[in-house]
Scaffold this motif. Sequence first.
Motif, PDB file in Angstrom:
ATOM      1  N   GLU A 342       1.073  -1.397   0.045  1.00  0.00           N
ATOM      2  CA  GLU A 342       0.062  -0.009   0.179  1.00  0.00           C
ATOM      3  C   GLU A 342       0.843   1.648  -0.589  1.00  0.00           C
ATOM      4  O   GLU A 342       0.677   1.913  -0.163  1.00  0.00           O
ATOM      5  N   PHE A 343       2.020   1.241   0.118  1.00  0.00           N
ATOM      6  CA  PHE A 343       2.933   2.331   0.845  1.00  0.00           C
ATOM      7  C   PHE A 343       3.616   2.180  -0.359  1.00  0.00           C
ATOM      8  O   PHE A 343       4.594   3.054  -0.786  1.00  0.00           O
ATOM      9  N   LEU A 344       3.613   1.077  -1.504  1.00  0.00           N
ATOM     10  CA  LEU A 344       4.634   2.102  -3.003  1.00  0.00           C
ATOM     11  C   LEU A 344       4.558   3.167  -3.388  1.00  0.00           C
ATOM     12  O   LEU A 344       5.415   3.648  -3.960  1.00  0.00           O
ATOM     13  N   PRO A 345       3.513   3.225  -4.064  1.00  0.00           N
ATOM     14  CA  PRO A 345       3.273   4.930  -4.312  1.00  0.00           C
ATOM     15  C   PRO A 345       3.639   6.149  -3.695  1.00  0.00           C
ATOM     16  O   PRO A 345       4.317   6.711  -4.101  1.00  0.00           O
ATOM     17  N   MET A 346       4.409   6.181  -2.258  1.00  0.00           N
ATOM     18  CA  MET A 346       5.418   6.508  -1.725  1.00  0.00           C
ATOM     19  C   MET A 346       7.165   6.815  -2.501  1.00  0.00           C
ATOM     20  O   MET A 346       7.569   7.942  -1.774  1.00  0.00           O
ATOM     21  N   ALA A 347       7.186   5.905  -2.957  1.00  0.00           N
ATOM     22  CA  ALA A 347       8.773   6.151  -3.231  1.00  0.00           C
ATOM     23  C   ALA A 347       8.970   7.651  -4.609  1.00  0.00           C
ATOM     24  O   ALA A 347      10.221   7.637  -4.951  1.00  0.00           O
ATOM     25  N   LYS A 348       7.655   8.475  -5.390  1.00  0.00           N
ATOM     26  CA  LYS A 348       8.120   9.214  -5.988  1.00  0.00           C
ATOM     27  C   LYS A 348       8.591  10.650  -4.456  1.00  0.00           C
ATOM     28  O   LYS A 348       9.105  11.921  -4.895  1.00  0.00           O
ATOM     29  N   LEU A 349       8.676  10.149  -3.748  1.00  0.00           N
ATOM     30  CA  LEU A 349       8.723  10.923  -2.192  1.00  0.00           C
ATOM     31  C   LEU A 349       9.743  11.335  -2.375  1.00  0.00           C
ATOM     32  O   LEU A 349      11.146  12.224  -1.568  1.00  0.00           O
ATOM     33  N   PHE A 350      11.043  10.420  -2.624  1.00  0.00           N
ATOM     34  CA  PHE A 350      12.106   9.935  -2.218  1.00  0.00           C
ATOM     35  C   PHE A 350      13.541  10.618  -2.817  1.00  0.00           C
ATOM     36  O   PHE A 350      14.219  11.749  -1.655  1.00  0.00           O
ATOM     37  N   GLY A 351      13.121  11.171  -3.797  1.00  0.00           N
ATOM     38  CA  GLY A 351      14.500  12.233  -4.067  1.00  0.00           C
ATOM     39  C   GLY A 351      14.667  13.730  -3.762  1.00  0.00           C
ATOM     40  O   GLY A 351      15.194  14.173  -3.008  1.00  0.00           O
ATOM     41  N   TRP A 352      13.027  13.618  -3.756  1.00  0.00           N
ATOM     42  CA  TRP A 352      13.390  15.320  -2.976  1.00  0.00           C
ATOM     43  C   TRP A 352      13.167  15.423  -1.338  1.00  0.00           C
ATOM     44  O   TRP A 352      13.523  16.401  -1.430  1.00  0.00           O
ATOM     45  N   GLN A 353      12.264  14.519  -0.910  1.00  0.00           N
ATOM     46  CA  GLN A 353      13.290  14.079   0.316  1.00  0.00           C
ATOM     47  C   GLN A 353      14.389  14.101   1.338  1.00  0.00           C
ATOM     48  O   GLN A 353      14.637  15.059   2.119  1.00  0.00           O
ATOM     49  N   MET A 354      15.614  13.535   0.057  1.00  0.00           N
ATOM     50  CA  MET A 354      16.453  13.310   0.376  1.00  0.00           C
ATOM     51  C   MET A 354      17.505  14.954  -0.070  1.00  0.00           C
ATOM     52  O   MET A 354      18.010  15.468   0.723  1.00  0.00           O
ATOM     53  N   GLY A 355      17.388  16.016  -0.840  1.00  0.00           N
ATOM     54  CA  GLY A 355      17.482  16.216  -0.657  1.00  0.00           C
ATOM     55  C   GLY A 355      17.359  17.880   0.557  1.00  0.00           C
ATOM     56  O   GLY A 355      18.038  18.833   0.566  1.00  0.00           O
ATOM     57  N   SER A 356      15.602  17.806   0.725  1.00  0.00           N
ATOM     58  CA  SER A 356      14.911  18.355   1.765  1.00  0.00           C
ATOM     59  C   SER A 356      16.564  18.225   3.147  1.00  0.00           C
ATOM     60  O   SER A 356      16.702  19.229   4.323  1.00  0.00           O
ATOM     61  N   ASP A 357      16.461  16.935   3.463  1.00  0.00           N
ATOM     62  CA  ASP A 357      17.489  16.547   4.539  1.00  0.00           C
ATOM     63  C   ASP A 357      18.762  16.928   4.575  1.00  0.00           C
ATOM     64  O   ASP A 357      19.944  17.175   5.335  1.00  0.00           O
ATOM     65  N   LEU A 358      19.029  17.013   3.087  1.00  0.00           N
ATOM     66  CA  LEU A 358      20.939  17.478   2.965  1.00  0.00           C
ATOM     67  C   LEU A 358      20.463  18.355   2.998  1.00  0.00           C
ATOM     68  O   LEU A 358      21.904  19.187   4.313  1.00  0.00           O
ATOM     69  N   PHE A 359      20.368  19.611   2.936  1.00  0.00           N
ATOM     70  CA  PHE A 359      19.680  21.299   3.294  1.00  0.00           C
ATOM     71  C   PHE A 359      19.436  21.526   4.623  1.00  0.00           C
ATOM     72  O   PHE A 359      20.196  21.941   5.572  1.00  0.00           O
ATOM     73  N   LYS A 360      18.895  19.752   5.409  1.00  0.00           N
ATOM     74  CA  LYS A 360      18.546  20.009   6.594  1.00  0.00           C
ATOM     75  C   LYS A 360      19.426  20.335   7.469  1.00  0.00           C
ATOM     76  O   LYS A 360      19.967  20.646   8.722  1.00  0.00           O
ATOM     77  N   ILE A 361      20.085  19.189   7.637  1.00  0.00           N
ATOM     78  CA  ILE A 361      21.671  19.217   7.738  1.00  0.00           C
ATOM     79  C   ILE A 361      22.672  19.939   8.171  1.00  0.00           C
ATOM     80  O   ILE A 361      23.200  20.899   9.648  1.00  0.00           O
ATOM     81  N   GLY A 362      23.025  21.053   6.306  1.00  0.00           N
ATOM     82  CA  GLY A 362      23.142  21.667   6.353  1.00  0.00           C
ATOM     83  C   GLY A 362      22.641  22.907   7.730  1.00  0.00           C
ATOM     84  O   GLY A 362      23.938  23.469   8.004  1.00  0.00           O
ATOM     85  N   CYS A 363      21.863  22.713   7.688  1.00  0.00           N
ATOM     86  CA  CYS A 363      21.051  24.683   9.078  1.00  0.00           C
ATOM     87  C   CYS A 363      21.141  23.787  10.168  1.00  0.00           C
ATOM     88  O   CYS A 363      22.334  24.758  10.858  1.00  0.00           O
ATOM     89  N   TYR A 364      21.692  22.266  10.439  1.00  0.00           N
ATOM     90  CA  TYR A 364      21.320  21.818  11.906  1.00  0.00           C
ATOM     91  C   TYR A 364      23.549  22.209  12.122  1.00  0.00           C
ATOM     92  O   TYR A 364      23.824  23.118  12.951  1.00  0.00           O
ATOM     93  N   ILE A 365      24.649  22.029  11.190  1.00  0.00           N
ATOM     94  CA  ILE A 365      25.156  22.675  11.563  1.00  0.00           C
ATOM     95  C   ILE A 365      25.750  24.063  11.704  1.00  0.00           C
ATOM     96  O   ILE A 365      26.390  24.297  12.628  1.00  0.00           O
ATOM     97  N   LEU A 366      24.745  24.752  11.404  1.00  0.00           N
ATOM     98  CA  LEU A 366      24.673  26.269  11.243  1.00  0.00           C
ATOM     99  C   LEU A 366      24.328  26.582  12.543  1.00  0.00           C
ATOM    100  O   LEU A 366      24.623  27.436  13.160  1.00  0.00           O
ATOM    101  N   THR A 367      23.109  25.589  12.220  1.00  0.00           N
ATOM    102  CA  THR A 367      21.986  26.552  13.825  1.00  0.00           C
ATOM    103  C   THR A 367      22.546  26.435  14.765  1.00  0.00           C
ATOM    104  O   THR A 367      22.973  26.719  16.381  1.00  0.00           O
TER     105      THR A 367
END
Length: 432
Positions: A342-367
Amino acid sequence: MSPFGALKELIGRFCRSELVKVFSLSSVATLVKMLTGLISTKVVAVLIGPGGVALLGQLNNLVYIVQYLASGAINNGVVKYVSEHKGSVGKVRTLLTNALLVTVVCSLACGTAMIACHRRLSRWIMLSDEYGYIFIVFGVTVILYAFNMLLLSIVNGYREYKMFIRINVANSLAGLVFAVVLTLLYGLPGALIGATTYQSAVFFVTLYMVRRKPWARWSYFRGRIDRSIIRNYLKYALMTLVSIGTMPVAQILIRRYIMLDLSELEAGWWEAMNRISNIYLLVVTTSFSVYYLPRLSEITEPNEVRREIGKAFKVIIPLLLTGFVLVYLCRFLIIRILFTSEFLPMAKLFGWQMGSDLFKIGCYILTYVMIAKARTVVYVTTEIVFTIIYIGLACQLMQTSAGIIGVTQAGMAAYLLHMGVVYLYLRKIGYV
């Protein structure tokens, strides 16, 4: 020196750095926490489906906020001041006495409020009147969570990395057993009760493990009340409350919007994506709490701060990018292992989510620099402003053809802007 020798020396210095050593140690705790999280996620997904996962996500966000409120949100302050004054027994006693006072007052206030408002909370958070009992149970047990967080903060402040990691491993294993047993026995109600109480139950595990530490004696918590220390704690409380309040509140609002405007099924996919994100980011966030914040707190020279920021980026970003490539390539396998078809359609979210997470960690390092240096006004302002931007972008993009993908696109855009603004501020004051 030959190019090969220079490369060998560079790799040697990299592996000998304290950040890498702590990163390696924390990876053990992270691996255990990831495995327990994977098992728990699978059990929950199979037993209660996407709709139940969405409801559990709503509850988890509220639990996260309330638990920090109950602890007084002073944990980063405890880490900072214990780290600074660990050589003075008298000072540490005063710090711990006042930390305990704040913790008791805040946890009792939060617990009472949860019990008194249980019907309203059920209606607003869970979109139903039938879950009020969850908030009563939570209100009764939340004080134990607050005590657990205080003990962990003290261990972290003393920079006892191995002890901190052992406690986290034990807590993860005990929490898994507690949450999974409740879910297996009682289904969705059991999963909801487990989500609100398992971190309170593991207080007894932590207490047992620190019982022989000198500071674990009651005499360390019977010093004098010092209003200046309480005021200093409250500065950190404000920053922590903004940090832990903004994103969970944003997720509650966005998930509620998805459930009402799109469907509970899509809200379940988005929550499942968040769970996967939280699991793989544990490697980074655990290292931040164990090493990065105490280290930034104890150094005062801007040049040293710049070096720590540089080391963090050099160690963490390459590891993240490598992990992201592997996760993306294996996304369908990951969904099948962790969830159901039932969760297979969520595969389309992975690329954008990982881009978001990359910048999130960059924010954490600075904040984290602003947290360590008590730059309260700027930290609070940027957190609130960019959370509002995230919510606005998410709702706007969701209404376009992007649909649920628009939420992850909004996250990436908001974190990129946030990181850029914080970088410019730290550059202005000489820390980057």
